[in-house]
Design a protein around this motif. Structure first.
Motif, mmCIF file in Angstrom:
data_model
loop_
_atom_site.group_PDB
_atom_site.id
_atom_site.type_symbol
_atom_site.label_atom_id
_atom_site.label_comp_id
_atom_site.label_asym_id
_atom_site.label_seq_id
_atom_site.Cartn_x
_atom_site.Cartn_y
_atom_site.Cartn_z
ATOM 1 N N ASP A 1 0.832 -1.198 0.000
ATOM 2 C CA ASP A 1 0.000 0.000 0.000
ATOM 3 C C ASP A 1 0.873 1.257 0.000
ATOM 4 O OD1 ASP A 1 -2.556 1.277 0.070
ATOM 5 O OD2 ASP A 1 -2.250 1.730 2.189
ATOM 6 N N VAL A 2 1.968 1.221 0.773
ATOM 7 C CA VAL A 2 2.911 2.354 0.793
ATOM 8 C C VAL A 2 3.548 2.529 -0.582
ATOM 9 C CG1 VAL A 2 5.073 3.222 1.784
ATOM 10 C CG2 VAL A 2 3.382 2.129 3.263
ATOM 11 N N VAL A 3 3.988 1.420 -1.181
ATOM 12 C CA VAL A 3 4.608 1.464 -2.516
ATOM 13 C C VAL A 3 3.622 2.018 -3.536
ATOM 14 C CG1 VAL A 3 5.515 0.041 -4.402
ATOM 15 C CG2 VAL A 3 6.242 -0.392 -2.049
ATOM 16 N N ARG A 4 2.400 1.579 -3.469
ATOM 17 C CA ARG A 4 1.363 2.045 -4.390
ATOM 18 C C ARG A 4 1.189 3.555 -4.292
ATOM 19 N NH1 ARG A 4 -4.973 1.825 -3.491
ATOM 20 N NH2 ARG A 4 -4.390 1.435 -1.348
ATOM 21 N N ARG A 5 1.099 4.078 -3.071
ATOM 22 C CA ARG A 5 0.902 5.516 -2.885
ATOM 23 C C ARG A 5 2.108 6.311 -3.390
ATOM 24 N NH1 ARG A 5 -4.291 5.560 -2.984
ATOM 25 N NH2 ARG A 5 -5.328 4.804 -1.115
ATOM 26 N N ARG A 6 3.318 5.789 -3.160
ATOM 27 C CA ARG A 6 4.513 6.489 -3.637
ATOM 28 C C ARG A 6 4.510 6.577 -5.164
ATOM 29 N NH1 ARG A 6 8.853 7.184 0.081
ATOM 30 N NH2 ARG A 6 7.850 7.358 2.108
ATOM 31 N N MET A 7 4.154 5.481 -5.806
ATOM 32 C CA MET A 7 4.149 5.459 -7.271
ATOM 33 C C MET A 7 3.029 6.337 -7.831
ATOM 34 S SD MET A 7 5.093 1.440 -8.026
ATOM 35 C CE MET A 7 5.392 1.639 -9.781
ATOM 36 N N GLN A 8 1.890 6.358 -7.171
ATOM 37 C CA GLN A 8 0.757 7.157 -7.633
ATOM 38 C C GLN A 8 1.041 8.657 -7.573
ATOM 39 O OE1 GLN A 8 -2.430 5.786 -5.103
ATOM 40 N NE2 GLN A 8 -3.240 4.412 -6.663
ATOM 41 N N THR A 9 1.777 9.084 -6.535
ATOM 42 C CA THR A 9 1.993 10.516 -6.310
ATOM 43 C C THR A 9 3.392 10.982 -6.718
ATOM 44 O OG1 THR A 9 2.672 10.069 -4.018
ATOM 45 C CG2 THR A 9 0.343 10.565 -4.400
ATOM 46 N N ALA A 10 4.142 10.122 -7.397
ATOM 47 C CA ALA A 10 5.519 10.463 -7.776
ATOM 48 C C ALA A 10 5.584 11.745 -8.599
ATOM 49 C CB ALA A 10 6.145 9.300 -8.547
ATOM 50 N N GLY A 11 4.637 11.952 -9.490
ATOM 51 C CA GLY A 11 4.642 13.107 -10.380
ATOM 52 C C GLY A 11 4.530 14.442 -9.674
ATOM 53 N N VAL A 12 3.909 14.484 -8.492
ATOM 54 C CA VAL A 12 3.736 15.751 -7.775
ATOM 55 C C VAL A 12 4.623 15.846 -6.535
ATOM 56 C CG1 VAL A 12 1.394 16.184 -8.570
ATOM 57 C CG2 VAL A 12 1.750 14.805 -6.510
ATOM 58 N N MET A 13 5.340 14.763 -6.207
ATOM 59 C CA MET A 13 6.188 14.760 -5.023
ATOM 60 C C MET A 13 7.686 14.798 -5.359
ATOM 61 S SD MET A 13 3.875 14.816 -2.687
ATOM 62 C CE MET A 13 4.786 14.537 -1.191
ATOM 63 N N GLY A 14 8.003 14.936 -6.645
ATOM 64 C CA GLY A 14 9.392 15.085 -7.049
ATOM 65 C C GLY A 14 10.202 13.803 -7.068
ATOM 66 N N HIS A 15 9.546 12.651 -7.222
ATOM 67 C CA HIS A 15 10.251 11.363 -7.286
ATOM 68 C C HIS A 15 9.984 10.697 -8.631
ATOM 69 C CE1 HIS A 15 11.543 11.155 -3.066
ATOM 70 N NE2 HIS A 15 10.375 11.707 -2.766
ATOM 71 N N THR A 16 10.816 9.716 -8.954
ATOM 72 C CA THR A 16 10.590 8.907 -10.159
ATOM 73 C C THR A 16 10.705 7.437 -9.776
ATOM 74 O OG1 THR A 16 12.950 9.123 -10.683
ATOM 75 C CG2 THR A 16 11.430 10.628 -11.804
ATOM 76 N N TYR A 17 9.569 6.851 -9.435
ATOM 77 C CA TYR A 17 9.536 5.437 -9.070
ATOM 78 C C TYR A 17 9.115 4.634 -10.293
ATOM 79 C CZ TYR A 17 9.538 7.269 -4.289
ATOM 80 O OH TYR A 17 9.839 7.931 -3.131
#
Length: 327
Positions: free
Chosen positions: A251-267
């Motif tokens: 669930d944590v991984v899913r949220r990180r990947m879903q919000t990568a575009g607005v949180m400055g990450h590239t998962y």
């Protein structure tokens, strides 16, 4: 003479009933349609009530999941209070409209699919009309969750984006879809899909399995066919606790990947996302961040959801039965 009269009466009744028999088949079809419709309506209401009840906690959990901040109950309280002061009381439910758009069809499909999968597996394993054994019970729950997740995933993506961004960025659900499609591409709407499906298999499987198992054990030991509403809430809470604990890292991984575009990450993948989270934040503090809040939120939500579904089903059956009797 007495026996002859009785036999004559029985023959007369049988002859009177025979011409009506062919009309029984369409009524069975109507009963099946009503059953499916009842499941859809009950599931939709169950999901809406449960998610609305825990929306502020859900939003707070997501905000911690997608950030590198260390989670604690004190920090969660501060975040909720700051959000209330800066954005107002109703901002705690920000993203809940997107949640409702997602959760109503998701819960309706999941509960309805679960009823249908139980029936199909019951026929396949020879348990028609009886409670399924443990393995088919788990499979029915996993298939129901997977079916619902596959059909409603983009709505979950939109809801996560709305939960972690200020209201100035996305004005409404449609705006989220338009901006993501234009700026990040349509494929972004399915970012995090793989961990979602991998997570929903143990989550839905164990949730439905635990709830159905506890209801069966209760019936076997108490002799009552149906548990009371408080007992249903307790069984649902146990189901939520077990199901969400088992699938939480995904669930944590899913949220990180879903919000990568607005949180400055590239998962880019599940494994790389996990590795980065563990490297930066640690195994427990990273992949299990916010789990303690989930132990509060999850059991409440799942307990309310299962209880609402069961009680709505019972109410709808009673209403239909009373309508049929009146006719």
């Amino acid at each position: 003479m007495g026996n002859g009269v009785r036999e004559g009466q029985v023959d007369f009744k049988q002859q009177d009933v025979e011409p009506v028999t062919p009309t029984h088949l369409p009524s069975e079809g109507n009963q099946e349609k009503k059953k499916v419709l009842n499941s859809l309506m009950s599931g939709a209401l169950a999901g809406a009530v449960a998610k609305t009840a825990v929306a502020p906690l859900d939003r707070t959990k997501i905000m911690f999941q997608v950030s590198s901040k260390r989670f604690s109950a004190k920090e969660a309280y501060r975040l909720i209070y700051r959000t209330y002061l800066n954005e107002g009381f109703w901002s705690l439910w920000r993203g809940n409209s997107a949640t409702m758009v997602r959760v109503i069809p998701y819960a309706a499909i999941q509960f309805c699919a679960h009823e249908e999968y139980k029936q199909l597996l019951g026929s396949y394993y020879g348990f028609q009309g009886k409670a399924l054994t443990p393995f088919p019970r788990f499979i029915a729950g996993s298939l129901a969750g997977t079916t619902a997740a596959m059909l409603t995933y983009p709505l979950d993506m939109v809801r996560a984006r709305m939960a972690v961004t200020p209201k100035e960025m996305y004005s409404n659900i449609v705006h989220v879809f338009i901006r993501i499609s234009r700026e990040e591409g349509l494929k972004t709407l399915y970012r995090g899909f793989a961990p979602t499906i991998l997570g929903v298999i143990p989550y839905a499987g164990l949730s439905f399995f635990t709830y159905e198992t506890l209801k069966k054990l209760h019936a076997d030991h108490s002799g009552k066919l149906q548990p009371s509403p408080p007992e249903r809430l307790l069984f649902g809470a146990c189901a939520g606790l077990i199901g969400q604990s088992a699938s939480y890292p995904l669930d944590v991984v899913r949220r990180r990947m879903q919000t990568a575009g607005v949180m400055g990450h590239t998962y880019s993948s599940i494994l790389l996302t996990m590795q980065e989270i563990i490297r930066e934040e640690g195994l427990i503090r990273g992949l299990y961040k916010g789990l303690s809040m989930n132990w509060v939120k999850g059991p409440i939500a799942v307990g309310i959801s299962f209880t609402t579904f069961d009680l709505t089903q019972i109410l709808l059956r009673k209403l239909q039965h009373s309508t049929n009797v009146e006719r």
